[in-house]
Design a protein around this motif. Structure first.
Motif, mmCIF file in Angstrom:
data_model
loop_
_atom_site.group_PDB
_atom_site.id
_atom_site.type_symbol
_atom_site.label_atom_id
_atom_site.label_comp_id
_atom_site.label_asym_id
_atom_site.label_seq_id
_atom_site.Cartn_x
_atom_site.Cartn_y
_atom_site.Cartn_z
ATOM 1 N N LEU A 239 -11.280 50.264 67.159
ATOM 2 C CA LEU A 239 -10.403 49.915 68.273
ATOM 3 C C LEU A 239 -8.929 50.055 67.894
ATOM 4 O O LEU A 239 -8.066 50.176 68.765
ATOM 5 C CB LEU A 239 -10.667 48.490 68.757
ATOM 6 C CG LEU A 239 -12.010 48.225 69.450
ATOM 7 C CD1 LEU A 239 -12.146 46.758 69.778
ATOM 8 C CD2 LEU A 239 -12.138 49.061 70.712
ATOM 9 N N LEU A 240 -8.618 49.997 66.607
ATOM 10 C CA LEU A 240 -7.235 50.046 66.148
ATOM 11 C C LEU A 240 -6.836 51.436 65.654
ATOM 12 O O LEU A 240 -5.707 51.643 65.225
ATOM 13 C CB LEU A 240 -7.007 49.022 65.028
ATOM 14 C CG LEU A 240 -7.396 47.574 65.336
ATOM 15 C CD1 LEU A 240 -7.061 46.672 64.163
ATOM 16 C CD2 LEU A 240 -6.688 47.076 66.596
ATOM 17 N N GLU A 241 -7.767 52.371 65.702
ATOM 18 C CA GLU A 241 -7.496 53.705 65.158
ATOM 19 C C GLU A 241 -7.702 54.768 66.242
ATOM 20 O O GLU A 241 -8.491 54.575 67.164
ATOM 21 C CB GLU A 241 -8.458 54.004 63.996
ATOM 22 C CG GLU A 241 -8.373 53.000 62.856
ATOM 23 C CD GLU A 241 -9.527 53.169 61.881
ATOM 24 O OE1 GLU A 241 -10.435 53.991 62.164
ATOM 25 O OE2 GLU A 241 -9.527 52.453 60.862
ATOM 26 N N PRO A 242 -7.012 55.897 66.106
ATOM 27 C CA PRO A 242 -7.276 57.017 67.036
ATOM 28 C C PRO A 242 -8.688 57.549 66.837
ATOM 29 O O PRO A 242 -9.221 57.493 65.732
ATOM 30 C CB PRO A 242 -6.236 58.080 66.627
ATOM 31 C CG PRO A 242 -5.244 57.371 65.771
ATOM 32 C CD PRO A 242 -5.953 56.210 65.155
ATOM 33 N N GLY A 243 -9.281 58.038 67.924
ATOM 34 C CA GLY A 243 -10.556 58.738 67.783
ATOM 35 C C GLY A 243 -11.771 58.019 68.329
ATOM 36 O O GLY A 243 -12.870 58.568 68.312
ATOM 37 N N ALA A 244 -11.594 56.784 68.866
ATOM 38 C CA ALA A 244 -12.764 56.075 69.395
ATOM 39 C C ALA A 244 -13.339 56.788 70.616
ATOM 40 O O ALA A 244 -14.544 56.810 70.826
ATOM 41 C CB ALA A 244 -12.389 54.634 69.758
ATOM 42 N N LYS A 245 -12.469 57.368 71.439
ATOM 43 C CA LYS A 245 -12.944 58.140 72.593
ATOM 44 C C LYS A 245 -12.771 59.637 72.355
ATOM 45 O O LYS A 245 -13.675 60.425 72.578
ATOM 46 C CB LYS A 245 -12.197 57.720 73.866
ATOM 47 C CG LYS A 245 -12.618 58.514 75.115
ATOM 48 C CD LYS A 245 -12.014 57.926 76.364
ATOM 49 C CE LYS A 245 -12.308 58.760 77.591
ATOM 50 N NZ LYS A 245 -13.742 58.897 77.876
ATOM 51 N N TYR A 246 -11.547 60.014 71.932
ATOM 52 C CA TYR A 246 -11.275 61.430 71.652
ATOM 53 C C TYR A 246 -11.415 61.632 70.146
ATOM 54 O O TYR A 246 -10.468 61.469 69.381
ATOM 55 C CB TYR A 246 -9.870 61.806 72.149
ATOM 56 C CG TYR A 246 -9.740 61.599 73.633
ATOM 57 C CD1 TYR A 246 -10.288 62.512 74.521
ATOM 58 C CD2 TYR A 246 -9.129 60.460 74.139
ATOM 59 C CE1 TYR A 246 -10.218 62.307 75.884
ATOM 60 C CE2 TYR A 246 -9.047 60.255 75.511
ATOM 61 C CZ TYR A 246 -9.593 61.175 76.372
ATOM 62 O OH TYR A 246 -9.528 60.964 77.727
ATOM 63 N N GLY A 247 -12.638 61.939 69.732
ATOM 64 C CA GLY A 247 -13.011 61.951 68.315
ATOM 65 C C GLY A 247 -12.402 63.087 67.532
ATOM 66 O O GLY A 247 -11.360 63.645 67.882
#
Length: 538
Positions: A239-247
């Motif tokens: 939740l705190l990092e990029p990539g949870a949805k746009y991997g």
């Protein structure tokens, strides 16, 4: 205890409170609309509220128009489920205002009269360009209406326990009918006052919930973030990092780039936002209204960050994703967790009000574009003796658009509303923005270039959406049971926006016609306000 009731609504939700608060809002706003209708006599009153609103008033109304169900339901839900990646919607929606402020707002106010078509047709052949502008306005409004009606469906199933398709469809129809009444009776003046009331309620409600969430965690936002991470379990750090949805895949990165481009460039091409600049008396007030809008919208998006992570911390991503409406239910679920049925009823009524007000704004924009551009200037060739006839056509169009919106909302009721709005932004940025910028700033731009840009950008954007994973090919698609997608990106902006700019350039270069004198006149008028409606250069 799970917040999902057997009926499909929320456990602890009180339908009587929810309906009562919503009915109270509808009654109050209908009284306001009826009062406004007494002074709605001319076409200028109906389309542009008689240009009687100040910059701050219009700024609040613009924020009301802009902070739609996508902002309140969609973005809070996206942040709750995807954290950092969800907040990118907020950043894109906010940064987009700089494009509108610096390149479009004042120049558009000075050049046009009622609609976007006025600006585009200023130095070109009237009939074909106005027809194209009206077509793109109706298309963008339709996509935006889908999002709002989908939000209405989510709230209904969540709050009233109505989870069968017939019941949800019935309430979407009721929302549509109320919206049509706003537009028919109050015109732009009534709709603007509804926007102002709704913006005040929405920002106040979001501020109260934000302070409440922060108070629960000792006014320490880091503690809220930690609570969200802990509640999400093993995947919480994502939740705190990029990539949870746009991997990390190349397609995901391109999808993210496409989304960002559509969000940042879309606002300056949204017809219902552009039309708001005509409701102020001077270009100075147009600038002031955008500054007020940026301040209020920016403040709200800061609230959305706290609300999204607060929902993840207090409700949990798993619970949100399993609720009726999925990610769109995060804000109502958080309201219930904070203040029980009463706060849930208030926040739900505010969300309903949000949908009603934005849908009313979209409908009056689309109906005005059809009546003013198609009826008055294409069919009647600008020779409408009875201005009331034009307003009557606008009202009939509003009813038709409302009916189409109801049907579309029923079909799209399970989609994330922020995602649906992003599609509308892509269509707006593809069909409208290149033509507006070329018209205002490129001396050689001509009718052929405008038609190539509008129709080309619109066609490419809609075609790519139809054959994208957004419509078919996955469980989260609009048509989940079939697969006819061949375009890999969910948002077409990365392809359709540059294509529209290119087509506008190509059409202009190949045809070679342009009117130097008209461009010079437009340049002076757009920069000084000389000759504009209620002209003032201050």
């Amino acid at each position: 205890m799970t917040p999902l009731a057997q009926s499909g609504g929320l456990q602890g939700s009180n339908p009587i409170i929810n309906i009562s608060v919503f009915v109270a809002f509808v009654v109050v706003t209908l009284v306001v609309v009826l009062r406004a209708s007494r002074t709605t006599k001319t076409a200028s009153d109906y389309y542009a509220a008689g240009r009687a609103f100040s910059g701050p008033q219009n700024g609040i109304a613009i924020s009301g128009d802009y902070l739609s169900a996508a902002s309140f339901l969609g973005i809070v839900g996206a942040i709750a489920l995807y954290g950092y990646d969800g907040f990118l919607y907020s950043i894109g929606f906010l940064v987009a205002w700089l494009v509108a402020l610096l390149l479009v707002a004042e120049l558009l106010r000075n050049t046009g009269k009622f609609t976007m078509g006025d600006v585009l047709a200023f130095r070109m052949r009237q009939r074909p360009v106005r027809a194209a502008a009206a077509t793109s306005t109706l298309a963008v409004s339709f996509f935006y209406l889908l999002a709002q009606m989908a939000g209405a469906g989510v709230l209904v199933s969540l709050l009233l326990g109505i989870n069968n398709p017939v019941g949800v469809s019935l309430v979407i129809a009721v929302v549509g009918v109320i919206m049509i009444v706003y537009v028919l009776v109050g015109g732009m003046k009534g709709t603007t006052w509804v926007q102002i009331i709704k913006a005040a309620l929405l920002i106040t409600g979001a501020a109260a919930m934000t302070l409440w969430v922060l108070a629960k965690y000792g006014f320490d936002f880091s503690a809220v973030l930690q609570g969200a991470v802990d509640k999400a379990g093993a995947t919480g750090e994502r939740l705190l990092e990029p990539g949870a949805k746009y991997g990390t895949s190349e397609i995901s990165k391109l999808d993210f780039l496409s989304l960002g481009l559509a969000l940042v460039l879309g606002t300056a091409g949204l017809p219902h936002v552009l039309m708001r600049f005509y409701t102020v008396p001077t270009s100075r007030e147009a600038r002031r209204s955008v500054v007020w809008a940026i301040f209020l919208i920016g403040l709200f998006y800061l609230f959305s960050l706290v609300l999204g992570y607060g929902a993840a911390a207090m409700v949990g991503p798993e619970t949100i994703s399993q609720a009726p409406g999925g990610s769109n239910s995060a804000a109502p679920l958080l309201a219930q967790a904070l203040g029980g049925p009463v706060l849930l009823g208030f926040i739900s009524a505010v969300a309903f009000a949000t949908i009603l007000a934005v849908v009313a704004g979209l409908t009056i924009t689309a109906s005005a574009s059809f009546a003013h551009d198609i009826y008055a200037n294409v069919i009647k060739r600008g020779e409408v003796a009875d201005k009331q006839a034009e307003v009557r056509v606008a009202r009939i169009t509003a009813v038709v658009i409302g009916a189409v919106a109801i049907v579309g909302g029923i079909l799209a009721r399970n989609q994330n509303v922020a995602f649906l709005v992003a599609l509308a932004f892509a269509v707006a940025a593809s069909a409208n923005l290149p033509t507006i910028l070329y018209s205002l700033f490129w001396r050689r731009f001509n009718t052929t270039g405008a038609l190539c840009s509008i129709y080309g950008g619109l066609s490419i954007a809609v075609l790519l959406i139809v054959f994208s994973p957004a419509v078919s090919g996955s469980e989260t698609s609009m048509l989940s049971g079939v697969d006819f997608h061949w375009f890999p990106l969910e948002n077409p902006g990365l392809v359709s926006i540059p294509a529209s700019f290119f087509l506008g350039w190509l059409g202009t270069v190949l045809s070679g016609e342009h009117d130097e004198a008209k461009y010079a006149e437009m340049e002076v008028r757009s920069l000084t306000g000389a000759g504009a409606e209620k002209a003032s250069s201050h």
